[in-house]
Motif scaffolding. Structure first.
Motif, mmCIF file in Angstrom:
data_model
loop_
_atom_site.group_PDB
_atom_site.id
_atom_site.type_symbol
_atom_site.label_atom_id
_atom_site.label_comp_id
_atom_site.label_asym_id
_atom_site.label_seq_id
_atom_site.Cartn_x
_atom_site.Cartn_y
_atom_site.Cartn_z
ATOM 1 N N ILE A 50 -3.303 -4.244 -9.502
ATOM 2 C CA ILE A 50 -3.346 -2.357 -8.805
ATOM 3 C C ILE A 50 -4.712 -2.162 -8.875
ATOM 4 N N ASN A 51 -4.683 -1.657 -7.682
ATOM 5 C CA ASN A 51 -6.212 -1.383 -6.829
ATOM 6 C C ASN A 51 -6.278 0.049 -6.600
ATOM 7 N N GLN A 52 -6.594 0.943 -7.280
ATOM 8 C CA GLN A 52 -6.738 2.703 -7.109
ATOM 9 C C GLN A 52 -7.632 3.359 -7.510
ATOM 10 N N GLY A 53 -8.326 3.819 -6.713
ATOM 11 C CA GLY A 53 -9.304 4.594 -6.825
ATOM 12 C C GLY A 53 -10.641 4.613 -5.442
ATOM 13 N N ILE A 60 3.742 -6.299 -11.381
ATOM 14 C CA ILE A 60 2.918 -6.079 -11.049
ATOM 15 C C ILE A 60 2.098 -7.155 -10.724
ATOM 16 N N ALA A 109 1.342 7.617 -9.685
ATOM 17 C CA ALA A 109 0.791 5.674 -9.338
ATOM 18 C C ALA A 109 1.946 5.783 -10.967
ATOM 19 N N ALA A 110 2.228 6.570 -11.865
ATOM 20 C CA ALA A 110 2.951 6.733 -12.391
ATOM 21 C C ALA A 110 4.748 6.371 -12.356
ATOM 22 N N CYS A 130 5.080 2.541 -10.841
ATOM 23 C CA CYS A 130 4.185 1.900 -11.799
ATOM 24 C C CYS A 130 6.320 1.266 -12.354
ATOM 25 N N ALA A 131 6.948 3.108 -12.696
ATOM 26 C CA ALA A 131 7.682 3.403 -13.388
ATOM 27 C C ALA A 131 9.159 2.467 -12.416
ATOM 28 N N ALA A 158 8.731 -0.963 -12.489
ATOM 29 C CA ALA A 158 9.136 -1.971 -13.766
ATOM 30 C C ALA A 158 10.401 -1.999 -14.160
ATOM 31 N N VAL A 193 -1.895 13.598 -9.817
ATOM 32 C CA VAL A 193 -1.810 12.418 -10.907
ATOM 33 C C VAL A 193 0.284 12.749 -10.569
ATOM 34 N N GLY A 194 0.740 11.330 -10.939
ATOM 35 C CA GLY A 194 2.278 11.154 -11.463
ATOM 36 C C GLY A 194 2.547 10.175 -10.528
ATOM 37 N N MET A 231 0.953 -1.074 -0.057
ATOM 38 C CA MET A 231 0.037 -0.047 0.178
ATOM 39 C C MET A 231 0.967 1.138 0.091
ATOM 40 N N TYR A 254 -6.098 13.402 -5.838
ATOM 41 C CA TYR A 254 -5.833 13.767 -7.391
ATOM 42 C C TYR A 254 -4.389 13.758 -7.846
#
Lengths: 454, 454
Positions: free
Chosen positions: A418-421, A415, A401-402, A405-406, A409, A398-399, A388, A396
């Protein structure tokens, strides 16, 4: 006014108990002290509560229980000697224990609670004496007298609503209140205990009842850390946390205290402060209802092993009204809680804790899914970890998550999920257990700018 | 052997019908031709099926229906003149329609089906004549004679299992079979129609029944595109797609055909080829059970507006056995399908299509959630879009999620929701409707290396 709770390691021996007295003396707002049973003095020591369980079991078994009784008495005798308390203290404790044993009824769970509760109860009496000898006006308060009323689910009792009004009277005590944690009394006057870790519950109930300004929870760590210090040695401390962040973090392994234990304080919006008995000067971690935050800021990363995932697929699943509900019904029938149930078009998966999923249950659940839901395919995967990433600043943002994930990776971590939101303040990743530490390390580096690649 | 289906636009006028004949002549494997009713010749034209619905409604209303009847007859007369068919064709069609009208029973839905089905039925007869005149041995096959048996859910009929064995005999026809789409007969001999788009269903049933090598679905586009050509003008064609990819893509707006329509072909693992009647030389898109893929490769990105999300939170929700099931039960009681139900620790959300969520239903659902589930908070958000990134190559492909999130972050698109892991071959993002095109553009650029930033 502050309610202060000390855990077992803070009360394991005379040296620790003296620290407790110093801490309470240092702040006149510390008016109510919740006391645990003496904990471990070293990693191979035995907690008094465990000794008491052994004693109760010996009594229930019907044979001799002299060894078990002597072990408990001897442990208190050691504390008494170290503290230089009067000799009578030990014989009073032994008399108390023998009295409890004589009260034995046919109700084993109730008897067990009576014996277990003596750990906190006798310790509170000792601590009250130490306070008095140090010149601090303090008195032991009996939970029965104070009105700490619990349901009669022995070993798993819940506080009854009227307790809060009863306990509110403790606000007006002139002396420092020394209150034993972990237990209360049923409406029939029988001892009943909370689930394990129950001294935290006692403290939270008292903090809510007296409308404390802070509930200080003293333990043996300086603070809550932004990352598991067992994975990342230079994990930074978190100074300020919201209740929601605490819930999200403690869900996946932040084990400073059992989050369920502090619900009464949270509901009453009493801030909780985690502090270290051994370093009371450290600021600790304050947990509050609301705090300021910066967009994109991550507060902490928690992770836990021990999850399984059931994957099922059925062509045209999403046109079947009630499919998801029937799947969850099967789990509920089998008394299995699910953690998440992400669904795709023709696929659905359910993440659940592996521990309650015995081989028999697993076979039963898979069989019912196959036959009752007529799926095309169902498989199960064990050995999953959940990670978590938590922070009020993630609303809100942005970024995040990016970047997360990066980082995964780049670290070569696959992965699984993914559970977001669903929650505004967290993103959840599923990875294989074998990848967990590596993943946490990479995320800590990317999102909290700490640690070096190993 | 190939089953070939032509949509309404492929049969809208004489020029189009001649193309159909040429296409069938060009490949001797094209043995079974499924025919729709004449579609629109231009964007402001009226489909014959819509003219027939108007006719049936006029008859049901009990007044004059001359205008509506003449409109249908005149449309066929135009086609007859253009094709140079014998004059009698038109009077035969008029007689057929008057005969259907005379059969009117009190069962309006059944009467409606009888009238609607004439569109395909009469068109198949015309097409069979054109084939014969062009020297192609072909014959119109009556669905009743062939044994296309349907349930008696008029307007929404389902194929009955015995149809497949009945229709298998069409394998042995020497002439090209011209088969009207969209309808069949109940066990009582009454006309019943499939849901709209039902000629696709007829074709899929025939392809499965005769164990065709390919089911060719001729329409008015060259292929399925990797991105919505309305958003990205240079969207590349997809040449090969799996059934699963097709499902994931068509779920979120790839409207080449109604994916539910082709289920019989999918179940029988008959490959489906999407081709363009107006450019039959284009390779089209082949949809197969399995295909080779490269790790990390994205096949297509689909998106759709019109979703709503219900967010609810309740402290300690995840300890409540049955919470999720009870939430889904409320939706099921209200006859609402949910698309996704991601859950956090103390939060859960449900994504559903906005259209069936009338203001009355919405109020009812929110009220039940509040009172029956005793949540701390429940809110609803409308105007959400779902974006699906789809590809067999996404199985275990580290990095696609990272590239997708980074692309959205760079484009300033806020991610409301990520769902990855329930399906092996897709990631779903939720964004606000206002951000959808921008998001698709950015994802197309990042994952399919096409388009330039606008």
């Amino acid at each position: 006014m502050k309610v202060v709770k000390f855990g077992g390691s803070s009360l394991a021996d005379a040296r620790q108990i003296r620290k407790v007295v110093d801490i309470v003396k240092a702040d006149p707002d510390r008016r109510i002290v919740v006391v645990s049973a003496p904990g471990k003095r070293s990693s191979d020591d035995i907690k008094v509560t465990d000794m008491l369980i052994a004693l109760a079991n010996a009594v229930i078994a019907g044979g001799s229980y002299t060894t078990e009784l002597n072990a408990v008495v001897e442990r208190y005798a050691g504390i008494q000697r170290e503290l230089g308390l009067r000799d009578a203290v030990v014989s009073e404790i032994e008399a108390d224990l023998r009295g409890r044993i004589e009260q034995r009824s046919d109700h084993d769970a109730q008897f067990m609670d009576t014996i277990k509760a003596s750990g906190e109860d006798n310790n509170a009496k000792i601590v009250a004496q130490v306070f008095a000898e140090q010149g601090v006006p303090a008195r032991y308060v009996d939970p029965k007298e104070a009105g700490m009323l619990l349901s009669d689910d022995f070993g798993n009792a819940q506080v009854l609503p009227e307790s809060f009004a009863n306990l509110k009277a403790l606000r007006d005590e002139k002396d420092v209140v020394i209150f034993p944690g972990f237990f209360g009394y049923t409406r029939h006057g029988q001892v009943a205990t909370f689930p394990r870790g129950g001294s935290d519950i006692t403290g939270a109930i008292l903090a809510a009842a007296v409308e404390a300004d802070v509930y200080e929870n003293f333990t043996d760590v300086d603070s809550v850390f932004a990352l598991d210090p067992r994975i990342v040695s230079d994990a930074p401390a978190i100074e300020l946390l919201t209740f929601r962040e605490m819930r999200e973090l403690s869900y996946a392994g932040f084990g400073v205290f059992h989050d369920e234990a502090v619900v009464p304080a949270v509901r009453a919006r009493v801030p909780i402060c985690i502090k270290n008995t051994n370093r009371p000067e450290a600021p600790g971690t304050m947990i509050v209802a609301e705090r300021k935050y910066e967009q994109g800021e991550v507060t902490g990363i928690a992770s836990a092993d021990g999850f399984s995932a059931i994957f099922l697929s059925k062509y045209m699943m999403n046109r079947e009204m009630g499919f998801g509900r029937r799947l969850l019904q099967i789990l509920e029938d089998e008394r299995l809680s699910f953690e998440h149930a992400p669904s795709g078009i023709d696929d659905m998966s359910v993440i659940l804790r592996s521990a309650p999923l015995t081989p028999t249950k697993e076979a039963q659940v898979l069989d019912r899914i196959r036959t009752e839901l007529e799926v095309d395919d169902v498989t199960i995967e064990h050995g999953l970890s959940l990670i978590m990433i938590v922070g009020e600043g993630m609303r809100y943002a942005v970024g995040v998550a990016a970047r997360a994930c990066a980082a995964l990776a780049d670290a070569g971590v696959n992965i699984e999920m993914i559970n977001q939101g669903s929650s505004e303040i967290s993103i959840m990743f599923g990875v294989k257990e074998v990848d967990r530490k590596h993943a946490v390390y990479a995320l800590g580096h990317a999102l909290l700018r700490i640690g070096k690649r190993h």
